[in-house]
Design an enzyme around this catalytic site. Structure first.
Site, mmCIF file in Angstrom:
data_model
loop_
_atom_site.group_PDB
_atom_site.id
_atom_site.type_symbol
_atom_site.label_atom_id
_atom_site.label_comp_id
_atom_site.label_asym_id
_atom_site.label_seq_id
_atom_site.Cartn_x
_atom_site.Cartn_y
_atom_site.Cartn_z
ATOM 1 N N SER A 245 0.784 -1.237 0.000
ATOM 2 C CA SER A 245 0.000 0.000 0.000
ATOM 3 C C SER A 245 0.817 1.289 0.000
ATOM 4 O O SER A 245 0.478 2.226 -0.740
ATOM 5 C CB SER A 245 -0.969 0.000 1.173
ATOM 6 N N LYS B 184 -7.563 -6.993 11.506
ATOM 7 C CA LYS B 184 -8.801 -6.725 10.773
ATOM 8 C C LYS B 184 -10.051 -6.934 11.630
ATOM 9 O O LYS B 184 -11.088 -6.322 11.361
ATOM 10 C CB LYS B 184 -8.879 -7.588 9.506
ATOM 11 N N ALA C 143 -9.269 -12.054 5.953
ATOM 12 C CA ALA C 143 -9.447 -12.059 4.501
ATOM 13 C C ALA C 143 -10.400 -13.159 4.073
ATOM 14 O O ALA C 143 -11.213 -12.969 3.160
ATOM 15 C CB ALA C 143 -8.101 -12.223 3.804
#
Length: 246
Positions: free
Chosen positions: A16, A64, A131
């Site tokens: 990123s 996450k 994910a």
């Protein structure tokens, strides 16, 4: 100058920062994207409190799910998935307001959908992390039944040693959501019976480095359609940018 970033641990492999900083430079955007490597999630509060002009951040392994307790608002899809990988930061009444979203869902569904055919009705999802939750949710939205595969005994999963010829025949989509095979571990792959893969199978790997993991190579050699995670990564990054600017 607007500030964006990514939280996780470790972050040495992160795509990123390079992607967004190049985007900012090419498009003349007055912003910077930084790594916030957090050994523990509780360190996030200091980032939120003391980073001036923080407008948003991405979330990667292993936070996450843990990041959700820090958020003021969570999108319905992210809540249903149970994982957040994009946080939008705004100011409301002099206080920072955090909204959580999941752009993994956007990236994955847009990337895999063109490859799906009528016989792709069921999918094995390898791994049980954040994910994989987005992948499961996305596959269900695309009308595909799923089965989670774990190395350990967990509710609503099967273990790798239970995957036999019959399972492989029934589940013609296989998505790797584990880090197995990621650089520099080029000689590793998930322990599935590759000998039972056929040209009707579709193998999708969330890993993008290397371009072709051993998982994908084994599938390709059996005639399967294969795809790595690079396009998904690009699509989820653009999805994050859309979220930060809406």
């Amino acid at each position: 100058m607007k500030k964006f970033g990514i939280i996780g641990y470790p972050l040495g492999h992160s795509f990123s920062p390079g992607y967004f900083n190049e985007k900012f430079q090419n498009e003349g955007i007055d912003a910077i994207y930084e790594k916030y490597e957090l050994p523990v999630i509780t360190d996030l509060q200091a980032i939120i409190d003391y980073t001036q002009d923080l407008c948003g951040f991405n979330v990667t392994i292993p936070y996450k799910e843990k990041v959700m307790s820090y958020l003021d608002v969570i999108s319905p899809e992210a809540r249903a998935i149970g994982a957040v990988n994009v946080v939008k930061v705004t100011n409301k009444d002099g206080k920072k307001h955090l909204e959580g979203y999941n752009s993994d869902l956007i990236g994955f569904t847009r990337s895999i959908q063109p490859l799906l055919e009528a016989h792709h009705k069921k999918a094995l999802v390898l791994g049980t992390g954040g994910a994989s939750k987005a992948v499961m949710y996305g596959l269900h939205k695309l009308g595909i039944e799923t089965m989670l595969v774990s190395r350990y005994q967990k509710n609503n999963t099967i273990q790798y040693e239970q995957i036999d010829e019959e399972v492989m025949k029934e589940y013609t989509v296989i998505v790797n959501c584990t880090p197995c095979g990621m650089a520099p571990h080029f000689d590793e792959c998930p322990a599935i019976p590759y000998c039972h893969i056929t040209p009707k199978h579709l193998l999708f790997d969330l890993i993008y480095n290397p371009d072709e993991t051993l998982f994908l190579k084994n599938g390709r050699e059996q005639g399967a359609v294969t795809k790595n995670g690079l396009e998904m990564l690009l699509l989820q990054a653009e999805g994050a940018w859309e979220i930060w600017n809406k």
